[in-house]
Enzyme design. Sequence first.
Site, PDB file in Angstrom:
ATOM      1  N   GLU A  73      26.770 -68.905 -28.150  1.00  0.00           N
ATOM      2  CA  GLU A  73      27.737 -69.867 -28.695  1.00  0.00           C
ATOM      3  C   GLU A  73      27.417 -71.315 -28.310  1.00  0.00           C
ATOM      4  OE1 GLU A  73      31.581 -66.860 -28.872  1.00  0.00           O
ATOM      5  OE2 GLU A  73      31.226 -68.010 -27.058  1.00  0.00           O
TER       6      GLU A  73
ATOM      7  N   ASP B 124      34.835 -60.777 -37.031  1.00  0.00           N
ATOM      8  CA  ASP B 124      35.262 -59.401 -37.328  1.00  0.00           C
ATOM      9  C   ASP B 124      36.767 -59.388 -37.619  1.00  0.00           C
ATOM     10  OD1 ASP B 124      35.081 -59.699 -34.110  1.00  0.00           O
ATOM     11  OD2 ASP B 124      36.823 -58.499 -34.676  1.00  0.00           O
TER      12      ASP B 124
HETATM   13  N1  ADE Z   1      36.013 -62.127 -30.210  1.00  0.00           N
HETATM   14  C1  ADE Z   1      35.466 -61.817 -31.408  1.00  0.00           C
HETATM   15  N2  ADE Z   1      36.077 -60.755 -31.952  1.00  0.00           N
HETATM   16  C2  ADE Z   1      37.037 -60.366 -31.077  1.00  0.00           C
HETATM   17  C3  ADE Z   1      37.976 -59.311 -31.054  1.00  0.00           C
HETATM   18  N3  ADE Z   1      38.065 -58.431 -32.051  1.00  0.00           N
HETATM   19  N4  ADE Z   1      38.791 -59.206 -29.963  1.00  0.00           N
HETATM   20  C4  ADE Z   1      38.689 -60.083 -28.944  1.00  0.00           C
HETATM   21  N5  ADE Z   1      37.815 -61.093 -28.911  1.00  0.00           N
HETATM   22  C5  ADE Z   1      36.994 -61.238 -29.970  1.00  0.00           C
END
Ligand code: ADE
Length: 230
Positions: free
Chosen positions: A11, A198
């Site tokens: 990142e 996601d």
């Molecule tokens: N960072 C990226 N995706 C995530 C998720 N599903 N839960 C917690 N942190 C995240």
Amino acid sequence: MIGIIGAMEEEVAALKEAMEVQETIERASMVFLRGELCGKDVVIVRSGIGKVNAGICTQILADRFGVDRLINTGIAGSLDAKIDIGDIVISTDALHHDMDATEFGYPVGQVPRMETLSFPADEELVKKAVKASEKVNPDIHTFTGRIASGDQFIASREVKEKIIQNFHPLCVEMEGAGIAHAASLNQISYVIIRAISDKADNSAHVDYPTFERQAIAHSVRLVKELLTLI
Ligand code: ADE
């Protein structure tokens, strides 16, 4: 001085590469790079994952570097069907979704004996981040709203639904509230910029590696543009 925090090396790697480093300092096993990026004095650091790392990192940025503005960049899971993978969420506020002292009458999420449930982001930084995002990422959507943080990677529909029901946030991640909380205690302005990697449900592990790189590219572009505006 502007502090830029990313939880993972991926990142912050592109931002570190683009900056002119003047000083490298290690504290609490974190490497802080101080220098110039896009004409601004910055400190860039990888905090590590989770709210404790994020809070410690923020405190060092306050004490050692005297930062007055903080940008947290990274990725997050979407909590809203209209927010797609690759889209950007910019924080209006952040809270701890895993704090629970309801037994003592506090609303879920509120740290006992603190005044506030969530920590508001700096309105000026938010406005400028939105402007920057719309300019450099015209092919995706930019949203502003609440960010929920906890020391859990959310990959189950049930847990996701509970967080939505409790707090109505736009996305979930694992550092923002730690940074926001520490920034608030130190009276530092902050904004969280997250690209969606996601959907924070059963598809999370499938989506995650595929979209992580694309999501990071969006937030890196945005941070560079934001620096030119502040
Ligand atoms: N960072 C990226 N995706 C995530 C998720 N599903 N839960 C917690 N942190 C995240």
